[in-house]
Design a protein around this motif. Structure first.
Motif, PDB file in Angstrom:
ATOM      1  N   UNK A 178     154.981  30.290 -59.736  1.00 52.02           N
ATOM      2  CA  UNK A 178     156.682  29.991 -60.245  1.00 52.02           C
ATOM      3  C   UNK A 178     157.517  30.522 -59.035  1.00 52.02           C
ATOM      4  N   UNK A 179     159.033  30.159 -58.849  1.00 51.04           N
ATOM      5  CA  UNK A 179     159.699  31.039 -58.411  1.00 51.04           C
ATOM      6  C   UNK A 179     160.127  32.026 -58.489  1.00 51.04           C
ATOM      7  N   UNK A 180     160.890  32.781 -57.953  1.00 49.28           N
ATOM      8  CA  UNK A 180     161.619  33.896 -58.163  1.00 49.28           C
ATOM      9  C   UNK A 180     163.057  33.996 -57.207  1.00 49.28           C
ATOM     10  N   UNK A 181     163.484  34.934 -57.294  1.00 56.01           N
ATOM     11  CA  UNK A 181     164.561  35.363 -56.022  1.00 56.01           C
ATOM     12  C   UNK A 181     164.257  35.346 -55.303  1.00 56.01           C
ATOM     13  N   UNK A 182     164.370  35.015 -53.987  1.00 53.08           N
ATOM     14  CA  UNK A 182     163.956  35.548 -52.115  1.00 53.08           C
ATOM     15  C   UNK A 182     164.223  36.751 -52.897  1.00 53.08           C
ATOM     16  N   UNK A 183     163.181  37.000 -51.397  1.00 50.44           N
ATOM     17  CA  UNK A 183     163.234  39.270 -51.844  1.00 50.44           C
ATOM     18  C   UNK A 183     163.608  39.349 -50.096  1.00 50.44           C
ATOM     19  N   UNK A 184     163.901  40.744 -49.907  1.00 49.70           N
ATOM     20  CA  UNK A 184     164.078  40.728 -48.928  1.00 49.70           C
ATOM     21  C   UNK A 184     164.107  42.507 -48.894  1.00 49.70           C
ATOM     22  N   UNK A 185     164.075  42.951 -47.689  1.00 52.87           N
ATOM     23  CA  UNK A 185     164.488  44.485 -47.652  1.00 52.87           C
ATOM     24  C   UNK A 185     165.913  45.011 -46.365  1.00 52.87           C
ATOM     25  N   UNK A 186     166.578  45.507 -47.247  1.00 52.50           N
ATOM     26  CA  UNK A 186     167.659  46.177 -46.662  1.00 52.50           C
ATOM     27  C   UNK A 186     167.803  47.693 -45.859  1.00 52.50           C
ATOM     28  N   UNK A 187     167.434  47.970 -44.273  1.00 50.00           N
ATOM     29  CA  UNK A 187     167.470  49.410 -44.217  1.00 50.00           C
ATOM     30  C   UNK A 187     168.607  49.972 -44.661  1.00 50.00           C
ATOM     31  N   UNK A 188     168.123  50.844 -44.877  1.00 58.37           N
ATOM     32  CA  UNK A 188     168.691  51.563 -44.831  1.00 58.37           C
ATOM     33  C   UNK A 188     169.625  52.285 -46.168  1.00 58.37           C
ATOM     34  N   UNK A 189     169.729  51.412 -47.402  1.00 55.12           N
ATOM     35  CA  UNK A 189     170.140  51.518 -48.382  1.00 55.12           C
ATOM     36  C   UNK A 189     169.491  52.718 -49.192  1.00 55.12           C
ATOM     37  N   UNK A 190     167.913  53.279 -49.550  1.00 56.41           N
ATOM     38  CA  UNK A 190     167.290  54.067 -49.919  1.00 56.41           C
ATOM     39  C   UNK A 190     168.402  55.538 -49.600  1.00 56.41           C
ATOM     40  N   UNK A 191     168.142  55.915 -48.609  1.00 57.21           N
ATOM     41  CA  UNK A 191     169.395  57.171 -47.895  1.00 57.21           C
ATOM     42  C   UNK A 191     170.407  57.021 -48.365  1.00 57.21           C
ATOM     43  N   UNK A 192     171.465  56.318 -48.347  1.00 58.59           N
ATOM     44  CA  UNK A 192     172.707  55.487 -48.920  1.00 58.59           C
ATOM     45  C   UNK A 192     172.806  56.073 -50.322  1.00 58.59           C
ATOM     46  N   UNK A 193     171.848  55.731 -51.023  1.00 59.45           N
ATOM     47  CA  UNK A 193     171.348  55.846 -52.910  1.00 59.45           C
ATOM     48  C   UNK A 193     170.985  57.265 -52.825  1.00 59.45           C
ATOM     49  N   UNK A 194     170.398  57.633 -51.594  1.00 60.27           N
ATOM     50  CA  UNK A 194     169.923  59.460 -52.096  1.00 60.27           C
ATOM     51  C   UNK A 194     170.835  60.293 -51.631  1.00 60.27           C
TER      52      UNK A 194
END
Length: 802
Positions: free
Chosen positions: A258-274
């Motif tokens: 099947x297909x799924x929404x293309x995934x990617x990594x967003x550097x810095x997002x986790x630190x921003x969420x914290x």
């Protein structure tokens, strides 16, 4: 088991939807109208709407404001409508942690853009983010609150004093809400960039003129590739339904592609969420702040006082000292992001559009009178112009642009449903399918990672036709299923290097297909080589002629004081031998792979050497005639015109004319090496093109003119007394020379590639050998074999007998 649906076709029940939609529009219109026609108030329409609708949200001030609509709650409770008192707004329930992460991703992208000095310099982006509660009514209310600032300025603070209007909205994630919202906001041409609405109906530019999206339309999900056998092919909605990824379904759905929404990594997002902590942030004054709701949901605490309508709060008071890293929550799982990555691209698309707008030069703008837009008087439709032309590449290598329907270039991850040996299930990525603006559709699969749910654990085989091996292409059989096809061998010059290739591809220019047509091989090269029999023979003949000339030159030098050598104009004879030696050597320039210097030098050396040779013969003939005329009474004065200086000067002058012709030819249109593929498709013939046919013709014509003139003069002197019988030898040698070169022209024109060079070399050698043997053969015979005849008495005696 709780199953939640997010994508397309999962919320549309068209009949009831249309009725609810119309009623809602009437209801909201009445509310909206009442706000504007009520008595004057210091609050802006946006503030009135937000308070009227009791919306959950968060904000950040800025020079330019972007709106956002996110599903932070996934259910709601409608109040009882008795109409005996003012109706209450629906209450949102079921906090959706991934949905809140979506909202925070937009906040992160805005924060990242504000720190970027190359994008929107001197402009600060702000945002207003609302919760749609997965409900059409609430989502519509939030959209109207954002759009209401288009006519008057508003602020997010409680006093709602002047602030910039919203210039674009990121969202809504749900197609049904996007349809409703875009239908109304499209009237204002307010740009809406959705990150999750995939209904193909939203590509209708007439109905939704201001709608864009960074997720592909459902129209692209149909993965148009030939996958044979009994195999489930799933849309992206299957991947989102958690209930299907269980061992109970794996006997039937295992191995699904099947297909799924293309995934990617967003550097810095986790630190921003914290860094989220509503108790330490002073700029968020919403009564129903999404950040506060997230904090209460995650740590099971409550704010003081509890926000209106918030029914899930309970437990102790929130202190703000809680630590996100010490609690289990999927909120911080940012390893592979799908919707978040689309949100990230959506925010950047709006930012790049704003940046392009601000780069506009006054007087060269796209609007009426070549004017430009400005932040102070920005109209939504002006931003639409730039948004339609956005084209940039993310730091992760994905191209972002919109087609004429506002759809992004489709890119999906290809997913495979894997059944692990321990009974667990996993959905893993096995490839990518994408459509490029330049290369068309591309499907990349890691076939070794694919799990096939068959006993053999091998890919399914076609039930009609076997696979096509490399070197062939698949051709469907007319009127039969797609798994029925013929294997057609690739044409000459084309290959297929994979099994079951749909098309054969052409080899590059300097390559040709292998006999199996499964790979390209360098084309064979052809030129007159030193290593082939023909080249070896011509090289040997050239060197042999050079050695003979050298031997004759040694003989004449050794016997230079004998009457035979002295009586035949020894100076011109030596010069003639040197020129013949050059003629033999210049033929070597026609052998070997053509280079620029050999192409330029070969004809120049050939032309000058032969003119030097024929000039010597012509002057010798003229000297013979002058000597004979001087032997008659009163003819002695003719010899003064044919002294040694005059002879050398004439030869040099005639040769200089040929040198001038060669120089003009090389300067105007020089010969050059050329790769010719016209003779043979599978061969490259290296040859020298003459550059200027006129130059080549003049060079040959001048040689022919001197040769014919020499022949005519020698022919007239052929019957002179034996003292002067060299004219007979010259006549015979010129006859051979002219015959060779007259036959050369048609043979050269009709010989392709290396054979043209061989013909020219043969003509050079044949004419050179003819001159050498005819002119110097009899003399060498007398000098070496009949020395008794090489005396003055013998030579003079022969003359007196006539």
């Amino acid at each position: 088991m709780k199953i939640r649906y997010r994508g397309e076709g999962r919320r549309i029940v068209m009949g009831r939807f249309i009725i609810k939609y119309l009623l809602l529009c009437v209801y909201l219109f009445l509310i909206y109208s009442s706000l504007f026609f009520s008595e004057s108030s210091p609050l802006s329409p946006s503030c009135k709407l937000r308070r009227r609708f009791n919306l959950n949200g968060m904000h950040k001030a800025g020079d330019v404001i972007l709106g956002g609509l996110f599903e932070v709650h996934y259910s709601f409770i409608f109040p009882e409508l008795t109409f005996t008192s003012e109706p209450h707004q629906p209450n949102c329930q079921g906090f959706d942690t991934p949905g809140f992460r979506h909202a925070m991703t937009m906040a992160f992208a805005v924060d990242e853009i504000n720190k970027n000095t190359n994008l929107l310099p001197n402009v600060t982006l702000g945002y207003i983010l609302y919760d749609n509660c997965a409900t059409l009514g609430i989502g519509f209310s939030a959209a109207l609150s954002l759009a209401s600032g288009q006519e008057e300025q508003f602020l997010l603070q409680e006093n709602c004093l002047g602030n910039p209007p919203v210039v674009g909205i990121v969202g809504d994630p749900i197609s049904t809400l996007s349809i409703a919202i875009s239908s109304v906001l499209g009237l204002f041409k307010l740009p809406i960039v959705s990150y999750f609405a995939t209904c193909s109906c939203l590509s209708d530019r007439q109905r939704f003129p201001s709608f864009f999206r960074t997720i592909p339309s459902d129209a692209f999900q149909v993965v148009k590739q030939n996958v044979t056998g009994l195999q489930w092919i799933a849309s992206e909605a299957w991947t989102l339904v958690d209930g299907l990824h269980t061992p109970a379904f794996m006997p039937y759905l295992g191995g699904t592609l099947g297909i799924a929404i293309h995934r990617g990594k967003i550097p810095g997002l986790r630190d921003f969420l914290l860094r989220i902590n509503p108790h330490q942030q002073q700029n968020n004054s919403y009564e129903n702040s999404m950040e506060k709701q997230f904090w209460e949901y995650t740590f099971h605490c409550r704010s003081s006082p509890p926000p209106a309508g918030w029914v899930e709060a309970g437990g102790a008071l929130c202190t703000g000292q809680e630590d996100l890293e010490n609690v289990e929550t999927e909120f911080l799982n940012v390893s592979e992001l799908g919707p978040e990555y689309n949100i990230y691209k959506a925010v950047y698309a709006l930012a790049y559009a704003l940046d392009d707008m601000l780069q506009c030069e006054p007087g060269r703008g796209p609007f009426s009178g070549h004017s430009c837009a400005s932040l102070q008087r920005l109209e939504p439709w002006q931003l639409m112009y730039y948004l339609e032309k956005v084209n940039f590449t993310t730091p992760f290598g994905d191209q972002v642009s919109f087609d004429e329907n506002g759809d992004a270039l489709p890119i999906y991850d290809v997913m495979n449903w894997l059944w692990l040996p321990d009974g667990r299930t996993e959905v893993q990525s096995v490839g990518v399918v994408k459509k490029s603006a330049y290369n068309g559709e591309e499907l990349t699969l890691d076939e070794d990672k694919i799990f096939w749910n068959f006993d053999s654990k091998q890919p399914p085989r076609s039930v009609c036709s076997e696979g096509c091996p490399p070197g062939t292409r698949m051709a469907r059989k007319r009127g039969q299923p797609v798994c029925c096809f013929d294997c057609i061998p690739c044409s000459e010059g084309m290959i297929s290097n994979e099994t079951d290739s749909m098309e054969c591809i052409s080899c590059p220019e300097d390559f040709w297909s292998s006999p199996q047509h499964d790979h390209c091989v360098p084309k064979k090269t052809e030129f007159l080589s030193y290593h082939e029999p023909l080249g070896i023979c011509l090289t040997t003949a050239s060197l042999l002629g050079t050695l003979i000339c050298a031997a004759v030159l040694v003989i004449f030098t050794y016997h230079r004081s004998t009457p035979m050598v002295r009586a035949n104009n020894s100076e011109l004879s030596f010069l003639l031998l040197v020129s013949l030696k050059l003629c033999f050597l210049c033929s070597l320039l026609f052998i070997g792979r053509p280079r620029l210097w050999t192409c330029q030098l070969r004809h120049a050396a050939f032309g000058i050497s032969f003119v030097l040779c024929v000039s010597c013969i012509l002057v010798k003939t003229m000297v013979v005639l002058a000597v004979f005329k001087a032997s008659k009474p009163g003819g002695g004065t003719s010899l003064k015109w044919f002294g040694a200086m005059q002879q050398r000067g004439t030869v040099m002058f005639l040769t200089f004319i040929q040198a001038a012709i060669c120089t003009a030819w090389l300067v105007s249109s020089s010969p050059a090496p050329h790769k010719n593929t016209q003779y043979h498709n599978d061969k490259i013939v290296y040859e020298c093109v003459v550059g200027s046919t006129v130059g080549f013709a003049v060079l040959l014509g001048y040689i022919g003119l001197l040769a014919i003139l020499s022949f005519l003069l020698a022919f007239l002197a052929r019957n002179l007394p034996d003292n002067f019988n060299e004219a007979k030898l010259i006549t015979f040698s010129m006859l051979i020379f002219c015959a060779v070169w007259v036959a050369f022209v048609p043979a050269y024109v009709n010989s392709p590639g290396k054979y043209a060079d061989a013909v020219e070399v043969f003509a050079i050698l044949a004419s050179s050998f003819g001159l050498l043997v005819a002119l110097f053969g009899p003399k060498c015979y007398i000098i070496l074999m009949r020395p008794e005849r090489n005396t003055k008495k013998a030579i003079m005696g022969r003359g007196t007998k006539l």
